[in-house]
Design an enzyme around this catalytic site. Structure first.
Site, PDB file in Angstrom:
ATOM      1  N   CYS A 188       0.835  -1.204   0.000  1.00 50.94           N
ATOM      2  CA  CYS A 188       0.000   0.000   0.000  1.00 50.94           C
ATOM      3  C   CYS A 188       0.872   1.256   0.000  1.00 50.94           C
ATOM      4  O   CYS A 188       1.477   1.590   1.025  1.00 50.94           O
ATOM      5  CB  CYS A 188      -0.912  -0.012   1.231  1.00 50.94           C
ATOM      6  N   CYS A 236      -0.464   4.086   2.260  1.00 48.61           N
ATOM      7  CA  CYS A 236      -0.239   3.858   3.693  1.00 48.61           C
ATOM      8  C   CYS A 236       1.234   4.071   4.055  1.00 48.61           C
ATOM      9  O   CYS A 236       1.533   4.659   5.091  1.00 48.61           O
ATOM     10  CB  CYS A 236      -0.577   2.417   4.094  1.00 48.61           C
ATOM     11  N   ASP A 237       2.147   3.587   3.231  1.00 52.66           N
ATOM     12  CA  ASP A 237       3.542   3.461   3.668  1.00 52.66           C
ATOM     13  C   ASP A 237       4.540   4.339   2.925  1.00 52.66           C
ATOM     14  O   ASP A 237       5.690   4.439   3.357  1.00 52.66           O
ATOM     15  CB  ASP A 237       3.981   1.989   3.526  1.00 52.66           C
TER      16      ASP A 237
END
Ligand code: NAP
Length: 327
Positions: free
Chosen positions: A137, A140-141
């Site tokens: 992701c 997200c990261d």
């Protein structure tokens, strides 16, 4: 043995499921969440969550999930820590549900929220280093890879779109693709080829992901499938975008899906079966965020509540619950 009964069955316990349950139980409808393999689903495996509104200092996936679980429980939601193995939607409401723990339930309405899983490479190091350099992701990261060198595995739209996004953070993004031709659309290809931060390694697969003594990713072993040459490429991160699989198998032949298996819903989150609704990644192949899933869960629950209200006079008493729900 009598079958357990509930007004609402929520199948799945990610942000979509737990938000649905919060709304239906707060709306005074008995609600049971069938948790599945892992309470919280994919978000439970995300260490840092910085983009869920309401947490200026960020939170962790497990903390967010536990807060959502407890909040729904406060309004009466019950949890069955089983995997749903069988459903029968063919006779209409109430709907039959069976779990791997042998529990059988009838639910007046069902909200399906069992999500989708990113496909895995199944190579050594992949599972071990999720959250320590391996990610599925970018939203997200990506932020954690500022100034770092990463590889992106895949050749489809996701791989290129996420590579372009990751150039905001990473110093270098190398797309590793198993063929010498991309599957992604032409315009994404043009943008990626033009981007000075993006390179490509063709005809190449990842064979292993390696780390330092602290378990932080340091390199990936790559193999050229044409020459069979293998080598270690130093990298700080490995982002894997080789497709997603919606968990819709248990509904095969009962819920309408698209060719990829995503459950089809209308604007009000209604599936093709009256009384069965769907929310989150089981229908959403585009956004895939905890907050969009939670929003979806809320919307599906509001439609469910309205649907139950409209048929209040047909609902039977929930009188013969034989098994205490819970863990
Ligand atoms: P996808 O189109 O199925 O592409 C998956 C890519 O991963 C392919 O290039 C495939 O290689 C590669 N791959 C699959 N298994 C692999 C393995 N085991 N090892 C190495 N490589 C592997 O998946 P996606 O990119 O996630 O897209 C899914 C759907 O969402 C598509 O319909 C896509 O158009 C859509 N989407 C659209 C957008 C957009 O419009 N901007 C953005 C994201 C996704 P091969 O090419 O050799 O098969």
């Amino acid at each position: 043995m009598a079958i357990n009964k509930t007004r609402v069955a929520v199948i799945g316990s990610g942000p979509a499921g737990l938000t649905s349950a919060l709304y239906t139980s707060r709306g005074q409808y008995d609600t049971v969440v069938f948790v599945g393999k892992l309470l919280g689903g994919q978000i439970s495996t995300t260490h840092e969550v910085e983009n869920f509104p309401g947490f200026p200092d960020g939170t962790t996936g497990p903390e967010l999930v536990e807060a959502m679980r407890a909040q729904a429980e406060k309004f009466g939601t019950k949890y069955v820590y089983d995997i749903v193995t069988e459903v029968d939607f063919s006779k209409g409401s109430p709907f039959y549900i069976k779990t791997d723990g042998g529990e059988e339930w009838l639910a007046d309405a069902v909200i399906v929220t069992i999500g989708a899983n990113p496909r895995e490479l199944h190579v050594p190091g992949e599972k071990e280093y999720v959250g320590r350099g391996v990610s599925y992701c970018a939203t997200c990261d990506g932020f954690f890879f500022r100034g770092k060198e990463i590889i992106v595995v895949g050749g489809g739209d996701s791989a290129l779109q996420e590579s372009l996004f990751l150039t905001k953070f990473a110093s270098k993004v190398t797309v590793v693709h198993r063929r010498d031709e991309l599957r992604a659309g032409v315009s994404l290809q043009e943008r990626a080829f033009k981007d000075p931060k993006i390179d490509f390694i063709w005809d190449t697969v990842v064979e292993e992901i390696k780390s330092d003594a602290n378990g932080v990713v340091t390199s990936a072993t790559l193999r050229n499938v044409k020459t069979n040459e293998a080598y270690d490429k130093p990298v700080d991160g490995v982002f894997i975008f080789i497709g997603y699989d919606p968990n819709s198998d248990v509904f095969n032949g009962q819920l309408a899906t698209d060719a990829a298996g995503y459950v089809l819903i209308d604007q009000l989150y209604r599936t093709n079966v009256e009384g069965v609704f769907a929310a989150g990644e089981i229908h959403d192949s585009v956004f895939r965020q905890a907050i969009t899933a939670a929003g979806d869960g809320c919307a599906a629950a509001l439609t469910t509540i309205k649907w139950l209200q409209d048929r209040e006079d047909q609902l039977q008493p929930l009188d013969n619950v034989m098994v205490e729900a819970g863990d």
